[in-house]
Design an enzyme around this catalytic site. Structure first.
Site, PDB file in Angstrom:
ATOM      1  N   ARG A   1     -44.582  35.312  -8.360  1.00 38.14           N
ATOM      2  CA  ARG A   1     -45.755  35.346  -9.225  1.00 38.14           C
ATOM      3  C   ARG A   1     -46.655  36.553  -8.964  1.00 38.14           C
ATOM      4  O   ARG A   1     -47.141  37.181  -9.899  1.00 38.14           O
ATOM      5  CB  ARG A   1     -46.560  34.065  -8.982  1.00 38.14           C
ATOM      6  CG  ARG A   1     -47.730  33.871  -9.919  1.00 38.14           C
ATOM      7  CD  ARG A   1     -48.672  32.797  -9.366  1.00 38.14           C
ATOM      8  NE  ARG A   1     -47.989  31.576  -9.013  1.00 38.14           N
ATOM      9  CZ  ARG A   1     -47.786  30.561  -9.843  1.00 38.14           C
ATOM     10  NH1 ARG A   1     -48.217  30.623 -11.081  1.00 38.14           N
ATOM     11  NH2 ARG A   1     -47.144  29.475  -9.439  1.00 38.14           N
TER      12      ARG A   1
ATOM     13  N   TYR B   1     -48.805  22.035 -16.041  1.00 38.14           N
ATOM     14  CA  TYR B   1     -49.664  21.964 -14.847  1.00 38.14           C
ATOM     15  C   TYR B   1     -51.149  22.063 -15.141  1.00 38.14           C
ATOM     16  O   TYR B   1     -51.924  22.372 -14.245  1.00 38.14           O
ATOM     17  CB  TYR B   1     -49.406  23.150 -13.898  1.00 38.14           C
ATOM     18  CG  TYR B   1     -48.036  23.612 -13.616  1.00 38.14           C
ATOM     19  CD1 TYR B   1     -47.128  22.787 -12.962  1.00 38.14           C
ATOM     20  CD2 TYR B   1     -47.653  24.912 -13.924  1.00 38.14           C
ATOM     21  CE1 TYR B   1     -45.863  23.263 -12.631  1.00 38.14           C
ATOM     22  CE2 TYR B   1     -46.394  25.389 -13.598  1.00 38.14           C
ATOM     23  CZ  TYR B   1     -45.512  24.554 -12.951  1.00 38.14           C
ATOM     24  OH  TYR B   1     -44.281  25.025 -12.625  1.00 38.14           O
TER      25      TYR B   1
ATOM     26  N   CYS C   1     -45.545  20.725 -32.535  1.00 36.17           N
ATOM     27  CA  CYS C   1     -45.948  19.390 -32.952  1.00 36.17           C
ATOM     28  C   CYS C   1     -46.151  18.496 -31.747  1.00 36.17           C
ATOM     29  O   CYS C   1     -45.385  17.555 -31.506  1.00 36.17           O
ATOM     30  CB  CYS C   1     -44.905  18.813 -33.894  1.00 36.17           C
ATOM     31  SG  CYS C   1     -44.824  19.758 -35.398  1.00 36.17           S
TER      32      CYS C   1
HETATM   33  C1  LIG Z   1     -40.651  29.842  -6.375  1.00 31.66           C
HETATM   34  C2  LIG Z   1     -40.203  30.327  -5.078  1.00 31.66           C
HETATM   35  C3  LIG Z   1     -40.654  31.541  -4.588  1.00 31.66           C
HETATM   36  C4  LIG Z   1     -41.676  32.395  -5.297  1.00 31.66           C
HETATM   37  O1  LIG Z   1     -42.907  31.758  -5.378  1.00 31.66           O
HETATM   38  P1  LIG Z   1     -44.154  32.519  -6.055  1.00 31.66           P
HETATM   39  O2  LIG Z   1     -45.246  31.521  -6.004  1.00 31.66           O
HETATM   40  O3  LIG Z   1     -43.759  32.853  -7.444  1.00 31.66           O
HETATM   41  O4  LIG Z   1     -44.439  33.708  -5.229  1.00 31.66           O
HETATM   42  C5  LIG Z   1     -40.136  31.981  -3.389  1.00 31.66           C
HETATM   43  N1  LIG Z   1     -39.227  31.251  -2.702  1.00 31.66           N
HETATM   44  C6  LIG Z   1     -38.791  30.068  -3.155  1.00 31.66           C
HETATM   45  C7  LIG Z   1     -37.780  29.318  -2.380  1.00 31.66           C
HETATM   46  C8  LIG Z   1     -39.258  29.554  -4.345  1.00 31.66           C
HETATM   47  O5  LIG Z   1     -38.822  28.376  -4.764  1.00 31.66           O
END
Ligand SMILES: *Cc1c(COP(=O)(O)O)cnc(C)c1O
Length: 446
Positions: free
Chosen positions: A292, A333, A360
């Site tokens: 993210r 969320y 919808c």
């Molecule tokens: C989703 C995930 C990430 C990345 O998480 P972010 O919040 O997008 O940084 C890293 N490692 C694992 C195992 C994940 O499931």
């Protein structure tokens, strides 16, 4: 208003991203449209590379589940990061982009036999194993392929990060990983050490997502180092690698205060180094997996405003031409976003409205109660911070085609994912022969 990356307001009062006027982008490519700010995406990669790789020798792997396509894989590779994939599809995307497979980590809590075979065939760097069932099957499959699978074992360290219920992952009651506290992690290690086709390289944890408290990372690093020490004492096995996951929080709306990547790196690594020193053990090779915080802020979505419904004394609904199909996060969320009227950036905020999608579903609301210059049909609405978990979570509900994605930089805009059209929606539909013939019969009996 918080303009991120290369966003700026031009002399026409229009929002620009990557030197491209968003009004022009909407005209040229249509809406809804995902816009990726190339400079910001790369800058986010570099912040990680500098803070973790250059400063601490940590390998950074981008979590491709947040946004995965061929162009993104190319940029990640060029920036010197590795890749975290969680499915055969993400793995296939990486392979097709010719991403170096040695820098790919394969995650997932229920990998299929086919996915595990593919991972072995492609020779991915590490398979991150989640459970006993997977261990057993991987051992068999690696045996058949006459190889040893290099794995990292995913553990649940019991660290609670303060974030949404559905994006917490490190607590004991979780579908991910083997729990340290109840002994199942230790049992997993011992099992790995007995299996002839498994080569255990170390451990993994990921405590959640959209995290602002760096103490949670320090705590996770210490808990994992404690476990490495306990394992070493009990079995003589010393883990070489420690993957501490991702999860750093980003700015979505007023009040979010993301922590600098450098602080994150320093806090986490200091905690790990101190704990390792207290046991007189070497610091393992560390890996982090941000998603993210690399792709999220780099993406924005452009929508055209359509129907506006004022319910006096209650609320004004402003409907746009996308919604939960291209961004399911608010419905999933209750995520909050910021938005602007991209063609009237200089106008004063006048009224409180709520932004509705076109699906919808009453729950298809992108933003509740946001202050904007009075929206009009035909306005261009831009929702910011949509780079992560938007396209990758998108769907065709109501048979809405998925939007296109453009990569913008220095006044240039290139499509990196084409817009779906109606033919894409029926591409996999099949009419069985017997339906065709019964249609004929009905028709002829009338
Ligand atoms: C989703 C995930 C990430 C990345 O998480 P972010 O919040 O997008 O940084 C890293 N490692 C694992 C195992 C994940 O499931």
């Amino acid at each position: 208003m918080k303009l991120q990356g290369t966003m700026k307001v031009n002399k026409n009062g229009h929002l620009e991203i990557g030197g491209c006027d968003t009004v022009e982008l909407a005209k040229r490519f249509g809406t809804p449209l995902y816009v990726i700010d190339e400079a910001l995406f790369r800058q986010n990669c570099r912040a990680y590379y500098r803070a973790f790789t250059e400063e601490h020798g940590v390998e950074v792997i981008y979590a491709s589940k947040t946004l995965s396509n061929l162009a993104v894989c190319h940029m990640v590779e060029q920036e010197g990061l590795g890749l975290d994939v969680v499915s055969g599809g993400e793995l296939y995307t990486a392979a097709t982009a010719r991403f170096p497979m040695g820098r790919v980590y394969f995650h997932g809590n229920n990998k299929s036999t086919e996915e595990l075979r593919l991972a072995l065939e492609y020779k991915v760097g590490r398979i991150v194993v989640d459970n006993f069932y997977e261990l057993e099957r991987l051992n068999e499959l690696a045996g058949e392929a006459q190889t040893r699978a290099k794995i990292i074992l995913r553990l649940s360290p019991g660290v609670e990060a303060h974030t949404h219920e559905y994006i917490k992952t490190g607590q004991i009651d979780s579908k991910f990983g083997l729990v340290i506290e109840n002994g199942s992690a230790m049992a997993g290690v011992k099992y790995c050490l007995e299996l002839p086709h498994i080569e255990l390289k170390g451990f993994h944890c990921h405590i959640g997502s959209q995290i602002f408290e760096l103490d949670s990372y320090a705590h996770a690093a210490e808990t994992m180092m404690d476990f490495i020490h306990t394992v070493y004492r009990e079995t003589d096995y010393l883990a070489e690698e420690l993957n501490l996951g991702g999860g750093l929080g980003i700015y979505y709306f007023n009040g979010d205060q993301p922590r600098p990547v450098k602080e994150y790196a320093d806090v986490m690594m200091r905690a790990l180094q101190e704990r390792a020193a207290s046991y007189d053990l070497p610091v393992p090779r560390v890996i982090v997996e941000p998603g993210r915080s690399i792709s999220g802020p780099a993406g924005s979505t452009l929508y055209t405003v359509g129907a506006i419904k004022d319910i006096p004394g209650i609320r004004k609904y402003v409907a746009v031409d996308g919604g939960m199909g291209d961004n399911p996060r608010p419905a999933l969320y209750q995520s909050k976003y910021e938005a602007y009227i991209a063609n009237r950036m200089l106008e004063e905020v006048e009224e409180k409205v709520s932004i509705a999608g076109k699906c919808c579903e009453s729950g298809d609301m992108l933003i509740w109660d946001i202050e904007l210059p009075a929206p009009q049909a035909g306005d261009l609405l831009v929702v910011a911070s949509t780079g992560a978990y938007n396209y990758s979570m998108s769907m065709n509900y109501n048979r809405l085609p998925r939007p296109a994605m453009v990569l913008v930089s220095e006044g240039k805009a290139d499509v990196i994912v084409k817009r779906e059209d109606y033919t894409d929606l029926i591409r996999n539909d099949v009419i069985p022969e017997r339906l065709r013939s019964s249609v004929m019969k009905l028709a002829s009996s009338r």
